[in-house]
Motif scaffolding. Structure first.
Motif, PDB file in Angstrom:
ATOM      1  N   ASN A   9     -15.936  -6.938  -7.222  1.00 56.19           N
ATOM      2  CA  ASN A   9     -16.089  -6.619  -8.644  1.00 56.19           C
ATOM      3  C   ASN A   9     -16.700  -5.237  -8.864  1.00 56.19           C
ATOM      4  OD1 ASN A   9     -18.809  -7.352  -8.081  1.00 56.19           O
ATOM      5  ND2 ASN A   9     -19.081  -8.279 -10.106  1.00 56.19           N
ATOM      6  N   ARG A  17     -11.325  -2.252  -7.044  1.00 54.30           N
ATOM      7  CA  ARG A  17     -11.465  -3.634  -6.563  1.00 54.30           C
ATOM      8  C   ARG A  17     -10.255  -4.068  -5.727  1.00 54.30           C
ATOM      9  NH1 ARG A  17     -11.996  -6.645 -12.077  1.00 54.30           N
ATOM     10  NH2 ARG A  17     -10.232  -5.255 -12.427  1.00 54.30           N
ATOM     11  N   PHE A  41      -3.469 -11.890  -6.743  1.00 58.32           N
ATOM     12  CA  PHE A  41      -4.802 -11.489  -7.209  1.00 58.32           C
ATOM     13  C   PHE A  41      -5.139 -12.297  -8.468  1.00 58.32           C
ATOM     14  CE2 PHE A  41      -3.301  -7.668  -4.994  1.00 58.32           C
ATOM     15  CZ  PHE A  41      -4.396  -7.374  -4.198  1.00 58.32           C
ATOM     16  N   TYR A  42      -6.386 -12.731  -8.562  1.00 55.49           N
ATOM     17  CA  TYR A  42      -6.873 -13.483  -9.714  1.00 55.49           C
ATOM     18  C   TYR A  42      -8.126 -12.796 -10.238  1.00 55.49           C
ATOM     19  CZ  TYR A  42      -3.760 -17.348  -8.518  1.00 55.49           C
ATOM     20  OH  TYR A  42      -2.656 -18.120  -8.258  1.00 55.49           O
ATOM     21  N   GLU A  43      -8.230 -12.693 -11.552  1.00 58.32           N
ATOM     22  CA  GLU A  43      -9.401 -12.056 -12.168  1.00 58.32           C
ATOM     23  C   GLU A  43     -10.203 -13.105 -12.923  1.00 58.32           C
ATOM     24  OE1 GLU A  43     -10.117  -7.846 -14.206  1.00 58.32           O
ATOM     25  OE2 GLU A  43      -8.939  -9.189 -15.478  1.00 58.32           O
ATOM     26  N   THR A  44     -11.522 -13.054 -12.741  1.00 56.92           N
ATOM     27  CA  THR A  44     -12.437 -13.969 -13.427  1.00 56.92           C
ATOM     28  C   THR A  44     -13.695 -13.218 -13.838  1.00 56.92           C
ATOM     29  OG1 THR A  44     -13.489 -14.594 -11.334  1.00 56.92           O
ATOM     30  CG2 THR A  44     -11.728 -16.030 -12.142  1.00 56.92           C
ATOM     31  N   LYS A  54     -15.932  -7.852 -13.989  1.00 58.38           N
ATOM     32  CA  LYS A  54     -15.089  -8.979 -13.586  1.00 58.38           C
ATOM     33  C   LYS A  54     -14.713  -8.863 -12.113  1.00 58.38           C
ATOM     34  CE  LYS A  54     -12.962 -10.007 -18.019  1.00 58.38           C
ATOM     35  NZ  LYS A  54     -11.688 -10.087 -18.759  1.00 58.38           N
ATOM     36  N   ILE A  56     -12.083  -9.595  -8.912  1.00 60.84           N
ATOM     37  CA  ILE A  56     -10.734  -9.844  -8.427  1.00 60.84           C
ATOM     38  C   ILE A  56     -10.911 -10.658  -7.150  1.00 60.84           C
ATOM     39  CG2 ILE A  56      -8.604  -8.834  -7.501  1.00 60.84           C
ATOM     40  CD1 ILE A  56      -8.966  -8.075 -10.377  1.00 60.84           C
ATOM     41  N   ASN A  57     -10.134 -11.743  -6.997  1.00 63.09           N
ATOM     42  CA  ASN A  57     -10.227 -12.607  -5.823  1.00 63.09           C
ATOM     43  C   ASN A  57      -8.848 -12.964  -5.291  1.00 63.09           C
ATOM     44  OD1 ASN A  57     -13.177 -13.591  -5.471  1.00 63.09           O
ATOM     45  ND2 ASN A  57     -12.817 -13.675  -7.665  1.00 63.09           N
ATOM     46  N   PHE A 128     -11.947 -19.455  -8.976  1.00 63.51           N
ATOM     47  CA  PHE A 128     -11.443 -18.280  -8.268  1.00 63.51           C
ATOM     48  C   PHE A 128     -11.158 -18.561  -6.786  1.00 63.51           C
ATOM     49  CE2 PHE A 128     -16.084 -17.970  -8.338  1.00 63.51           C
ATOM     50  CZ  PHE A 128     -16.398 -17.769  -6.998  1.00 63.51           C
ATOM     51  N   LYS A 169      -1.624  -5.620  -9.377  1.00 56.23           N
ATOM     52  CA  LYS A 169      -2.270  -4.318  -9.205  1.00 56.23           C
ATOM     53  C   LYS A 169      -1.640  -3.336 -10.176  1.00 56.23           C
ATOM     54  CE  LYS A 169      -2.079  -3.638  -4.640  1.00 56.23           C
ATOM     55  NZ  LYS A 169      -2.295  -2.971  -3.345  1.00 56.23           N
TER      56      LYS A 169
END
Length: 170
Positions: A9, A17, A41-44, A54, A56-57, A128, A169
């Protein structure tokens, strides 16, 4: 099967990220940890302080002959190369790599005065981890609770299910 969660993050001198996560995956490969699958990629929001940047995972499945403590040694060295600073728990960070599952074993071990539990104690509450894990391993069963990934996702709150976003991305 060995599953790793990788998140970021904060930017580093290597990039944003996304760049941090991509570089972590490349460095794993250089250290003999072979990538099998990688999620989107997942954002939380950051936890517990939603005002932090936030995250990115991703979740990856990998193959290695390293024992858990030796794998953790490599993971921490990659985090450090990517400029992670361990100050306070849950601080923003350039790179965080966790062992989610190590061949369906339940493990507790120490490395550098840090205690590690695999699978991570809070895994069942972490959107995540669960959603990207479901993407690459839809039949995964929690080694300790014996619950399916679908059951674990269904237990997440509506807010947790709605506050995660699959992103590309830019």
């Amino acid at each position: 099967m060995i599953l790793l969660g990788i998140g970021s993050n904060m930017p580093s001198s290597f990039g944003d990220r996304f760049d941090n996560i991509d570089l972590a995956v490349s460095l794993l490969n250089e250290k003999g940890v072979q990538l099998i699958k990688k999620s989107s990629f997942y954002e939380t929001f950051a936890y517990p302080n939603k005002n932090d940047p936030k995250f990115i995972n991703i979740v990856t499945s990998v193959r290695t002959y390293l024992q858990p403590v030796d794998l953790m040694s490599i993971l921490i060295s990659i985090e450090e190369k990517l400029e992670r600073k361990r100050r306070k728990k849950n601080d923003p960070r350039t790179c965080d790599i966790d062992i989610i599952d190590y061949d369906n074993q339940i493990l507790n071990f120490k490395y550098q005065n840090l205690d590690f539990t695999v699978p991570h104690k809070e895994l069942v509450h972490r959107n995540f981890v669960l959603l990207p894990l479901h993407e690459i391993c839809p039949n995964w069963i929690h080694p300790k609770t014996k619950e399916s990934i679908d059951m674990l996702i269904n237990k997440l709150s509506t807010d947790d299910k709605n506050s995660i976003l699959k992103i590309k991305k830019s």
